[in-house]
Design an enzyme around this catalytic site. Sequence first.
Site, PDB file in Angstrom:
ATOM      1  N   GLU A  33      -9.364 -12.027 -21.311  1.00 51.81           N
ATOM      2  CA  GLU A  33     -10.285 -12.064 -22.678  1.00 51.81           C
ATOM      3  C   GLU A  33     -11.651 -12.539 -22.506  1.00 51.81           C
ATOM      4  O   GLU A  33     -12.706 -11.974 -23.022  1.00 51.81           O
ATOM      5  CB  GLU A  33      -9.524 -12.717 -23.830  1.00 51.81           C
ATOM      6  CG  GLU A  33      -9.391 -14.044 -23.497  1.00 51.81           C
ATOM      7  CD  GLU A  33      -8.015 -14.322 -23.462  1.00 51.81           C
ATOM      8  OE1 GLU A  33      -7.431 -15.279 -23.658  1.00 51.81           O
ATOM      9  OE2 GLU A  33      -7.412 -13.584 -22.481  1.00 51.81           O
ATOM     10  N   TYR A  35     -13.407 -12.533 -19.512  1.00 51.68           N
ATOM     11  CA  TYR A  35     -14.034 -11.503 -18.622  1.00 51.68           C
ATOM     12  C   TYR A  35     -14.447 -10.386 -19.639  1.00 51.68           C
ATOM     13  O   TYR A  35     -15.491  -9.859 -19.402  1.00 51.68           O
ATOM     14  CB  TYR A  35     -12.903 -10.901 -17.629  1.00 51.68           C
ATOM     15  CG  TYR A  35     -13.717  -9.984 -16.523  1.00 51.68           C
ATOM     16  CD1 TYR A  35     -14.470 -10.384 -15.448  1.00 51.68           C
ATOM     17  CD2 TYR A  35     -13.699  -8.610 -16.825  1.00 51.68           C
ATOM     18  CE1 TYR A  35     -14.875  -9.335 -14.528  1.00 51.68           C
ATOM     19  CE2 TYR A  35     -14.155  -7.566 -16.389  1.00 51.68           C
ATOM     20  CZ  TYR A  35     -14.853  -8.008 -14.912  1.00 51.68           C
ATOM     21  OH  TYR A  35     -15.338  -7.187 -14.180  1.00 51.68           O
ATOM     22  N   MET A  82      -5.602   6.924  16.272  1.00 50.57           N
ATOM     23  CA  MET A  82      -5.044   6.110  16.886  1.00 50.57           C
ATOM     24  C   MET A  82      -3.893   6.264  17.623  1.00 50.57           C
ATOM     25  O   MET A  82      -2.989   6.890  16.929  1.00 50.57           O
ATOM     26  CB  MET A  82      -4.780   4.861  15.987  1.00 50.57           C
ATOM     27  CG  MET A  82      -5.256   3.493  16.460  1.00 50.57           C
ATOM     28  SD  MET A  82      -4.855   1.889  15.377  1.00 50.57           S
ATOM     29  CE  MET A  82      -4.857   2.798  13.698  1.00 50.57           C
ATOM     30  N   GLU A 112      -4.088  -7.001  13.628  1.00 45.06           N
ATOM     31  CA  GLU A 112      -4.264  -6.967  11.985  1.00 45.06           C
ATOM     32  C   GLU A 112      -3.303  -6.181  11.567  1.00 45.06           C
ATOM     33  O   GLU A 112      -2.554  -5.206  12.434  1.00 45.06           O
ATOM     34  CB  GLU A 112      -5.730  -6.805  11.790  1.00 45.06           C
ATOM     35  CG  GLU A 112      -6.117  -5.392  12.189  1.00 45.06           C
ATOM     36  CD  GLU A 112      -7.704  -4.920  12.031  1.00 45.06           C
ATOM     37  OE1 GLU A 112      -8.456  -5.967  11.381  1.00 45.06           O
ATOM     38  OE2 GLU A 112      -7.769  -3.755  12.412  1.00 45.06           O
ATOM     39  N   LYS A 114      -1.353  -2.874   9.866  1.00 49.14           N
ATOM     40  CA  LYS A 114      -1.798  -1.655   9.734  1.00 49.14           C
ATOM     41  C   LYS A 114      -1.082  -1.131   8.425  1.00 49.14           C
ATOM     42  O   LYS A 114       0.000  -0.993   7.978  1.00 49.14           O
ATOM     43  CB  LYS A 114      -0.994  -0.640  10.923  1.00 49.14           C
ATOM     44  CG  LYS A 114      -1.598   0.790  10.721  1.00 49.14           C
ATOM     45  CD  LYS A 114      -0.942   1.639  11.724  1.00 49.14           C
ATOM     46  CE  LYS A 114      -1.368   3.311  11.655  1.00 49.14           C
ATOM     47  NZ  LYS A 114      -1.320   3.859  10.664  1.00 49.14           N
ATOM     48  N   GLU A 169      -8.651   0.978   4.690  1.00 43.93           N
ATOM     49  CA  GLU A 169      -7.284   1.749   3.988  1.00 43.93           C
ATOM     50  C   GLU A 169      -7.530   1.487   2.573  1.00 43.93           C
ATOM     51  O   GLU A 169      -7.606   0.346   1.956  1.00 43.93           O
ATOM     52  CB  GLU A 169      -6.401   1.361   4.765  1.00 43.93           C
ATOM     53  CG  GLU A 169      -5.002   2.318   4.859  1.00 43.93           C
ATOM     54  CD  GLU A 169      -5.516   3.208   5.712  1.00 43.93           C
ATOM     55  OE1 GLU A 169      -4.794   4.321   6.051  1.00 43.93           O
ATOM     56  OE2 GLU A 169      -6.434   3.108   6.736  1.00 43.93           O
ATOM     57  N   CYS A 402      27.705  12.336 -23.194  1.00 39.19           N
ATOM     58  CA  CYS A 402      27.617  10.965 -22.633  1.00 39.19           C
ATOM     59  C   CYS A 402      28.492  10.708 -21.354  1.00 39.19           C
ATOM     60  O   CYS A 402      29.701  10.978 -22.068  1.00 39.19           O
ATOM     61  CB  CYS A 402      27.457   9.876 -23.505  1.00 39.19           C
ATOM     62  SG  CYS A 402      27.425   8.245 -22.795  1.00 39.19           S
ATOM     63  N   CYS A 405      30.623   7.388 -23.238  1.00 40.77           N
ATOM     64  CA  CYS A 405      31.348   7.257 -24.440  1.00 40.77           C
ATOM     65  C   CYS A 405      32.064   8.779 -24.856  1.00 40.77           C
ATOM     66  O   CYS A 405      32.546   8.799 -25.909  1.00 40.77           O
ATOM     67  CB  CYS A 405      30.436   6.771 -25.570  1.00 40.77           C
ATOM     68  SG  CYS A 405      28.808   7.573 -25.928  1.00 40.77           S
ATOM     69  N   CYS A 423      27.564   2.651 -27.567  1.00 40.96           N
ATOM     70  CA  CYS A 423      28.202   3.083 -26.184  1.00 40.96           C
ATOM     71  C   CYS A 423      28.342   2.080 -25.251  1.00 40.96           C
ATOM     72  O   CYS A 423      27.280   1.183 -25.256  1.00 40.96           O
ATOM     73  CB  CYS A 423      27.147   4.136 -25.647  1.00 40.96           C
ATOM     74  SG  CYS A 423      27.368   4.712 -24.129  1.00 40.96           S
TER      75      CYS A 423
END
Length: 660
Positions: A33, A35, A82, A112, A114, A169, A402, A405, A423
Amino acid sequence: MIKNYQEYKEAVEKLKRWAYAYYVLDNPEVPDEVYDKLYREVEEYEKAHPDQIDPTSPTQRIGAEPAKEFKKIKHLSKMWSMEDVFNQREMHEWLERVYKNAGRKDLQFYIEPKFDGASLNLIYENGLLKSAATRGDGEVGEDVTANAKTIPSIPLGIDYKGLIEIRGEVVIRKDDFEKLNHERALKGESTFANPRNAAAGSLRQLDPKVTAQRKLYFYPWDIGYNTLNFKYQHEKMDFVYQQGFIKPFKRAICENEEEIQQLYEEFSKERDKLPVMLDGMVVKVDEIALHEILGYTVKYPRWMVAYKFPAVEKMTRIIDIVPQVGRTGVITPVAILEPVEIEGVVVERATLHNYAEIERKDIRIGDMVIVIRSGDVIPEVTKVLTQYRTGKEKKVERPKVCPVCGQPVLDEGILIKCQNLSCPARVVNSIIYFASKQCLDISGLGEATVKLLYEKGLVKDVVDLFKLKKEDLLRLPGFAEKKAQNLIDATQSVKGVECWRFVNALGIEHIGEVASKKLCEKFGLDWYKAPKEKLYEIEGFGPEMVRSIEEFVEVNKEKIEKLIELLQPTEPKKEEEVENSPLAHKTVVLTGEMKLPRSKIKELLERAGAHVTNSVSHHTDYVFYGENPGSKFQKAQQLGVPLLPEEKMWELLKEAGIEA
């Protein structure tokens, strides 16, 4: 209210800092709030002074009109594909080729994650985001600049003023992917096959407002064109992170095959715990001078490789499709599969969302299908392999009654519902939800226990949970003195629960945690007495939500009042009371072992007006510590942040009128 340009610039910088803490560091500095209030003030100033708008202002992320088509953008330097390796032997062979072509073995490798998403190329000039393009064919991509600007983790401006390409990415988090597919299935729209497709599809929307709603993130992985002189790959990435981009959860420099394999196994173990999809790790020769020596094939550089994880998608056969009844009565079809192992987990069931989805994909019993599993995401059938059909496959009929039931169902086209409130499946699932962690968090009341209590006639409704007697529990299989007493204690311990948790636990359709909080803030415990026109006054409440509340209250008013009497939920504190709290607007961090669970303490502190974050910074007001405090304690000492023992925290909460 912002009065002049200087105040406007200060407000923009403050918003940028807060957004960086929230989206990049994952450590919010202020409540939403606060912000939002400053954001609106900045918007108002910009409307009044359009000639003074800062192009890096967070308000400039959304605003472009929908495009009719995507234009093409030529990359300043090629975006290469790659090479992939899939096991230790192939990784060994790749390393041997690198050593041979480099003419030496004393190499370092930058590692790192992927990320499994959609590649994006950003061009910055004079410190501002000039354009964003998809990979395309590696030379030319599609212009998605307006969409990229809606992604909060992509800085609109950076400190570096030269011309530079930053590549990475675009991903969607697993939980957001699941929610997105669920929402699309409810609307009868096609679901995304996996998070990668969801990210790519969201990035390629003609209307940027749609992209903005998808909660995308951008993880950088390299620099393209630049005039900087980096000696090592890791220096390149350090530079990128200094410009305000997200760092990955882990990166490292390895010196040999053994270290690379060890890191690969660490990545594999942590993969499921991460909020985003990984499909491997990237290994790059760290010394940039060697990149040109090692060179390129037609398709990819010889100095980097993707060390891929085992697939999360597998082919299997649907043995049967069975209907399941949820707590709201919605009947969901579930595929029973020939067991298939995905990432070390045997998958035997997968969701099919709804019967409209079955019809749209033409899914049949006996079909060969592709199943995806990712971490906490429920396994899902993403594709039917019709080329394997033999003619013996069976079509699935929409249920007329159903399956639990036997009562007639309401077929709404996309959703099919059992409307019988008694049910057994609806009752049991309602109780499970009521006691779950995100609701009342009643310890020891899991699915198996609820089913047992229901089958033995001890619980027919959530109200019955609070009437349980120890002597009745002791007659049940698996219940000894201690277990029985623990369950009784757990049901009694939820007395005084916060109003919003109580409302959320009722399981009213379309009313989740956020809506429950808004209801209680507006009406307190009298929320169920509020007239329709007053409900519409709550921000974000539309006809569907209001109708759900009305229909639920009409059927369950007596039960609501009985539960209020039994649980005695606490009214939310009024704004003026929170303002007088010694913890109002304080940013606090918790560390060490405390007498209550961390989640419960966080709730109490937030009720007292505090903002609880996960890490210590210069903006932290207090660090409350219990026994065996961790690294946050040392960080607070280094930064000079006040350290207060747990006892002091309870004193401040008591002073704020909050009792544990």
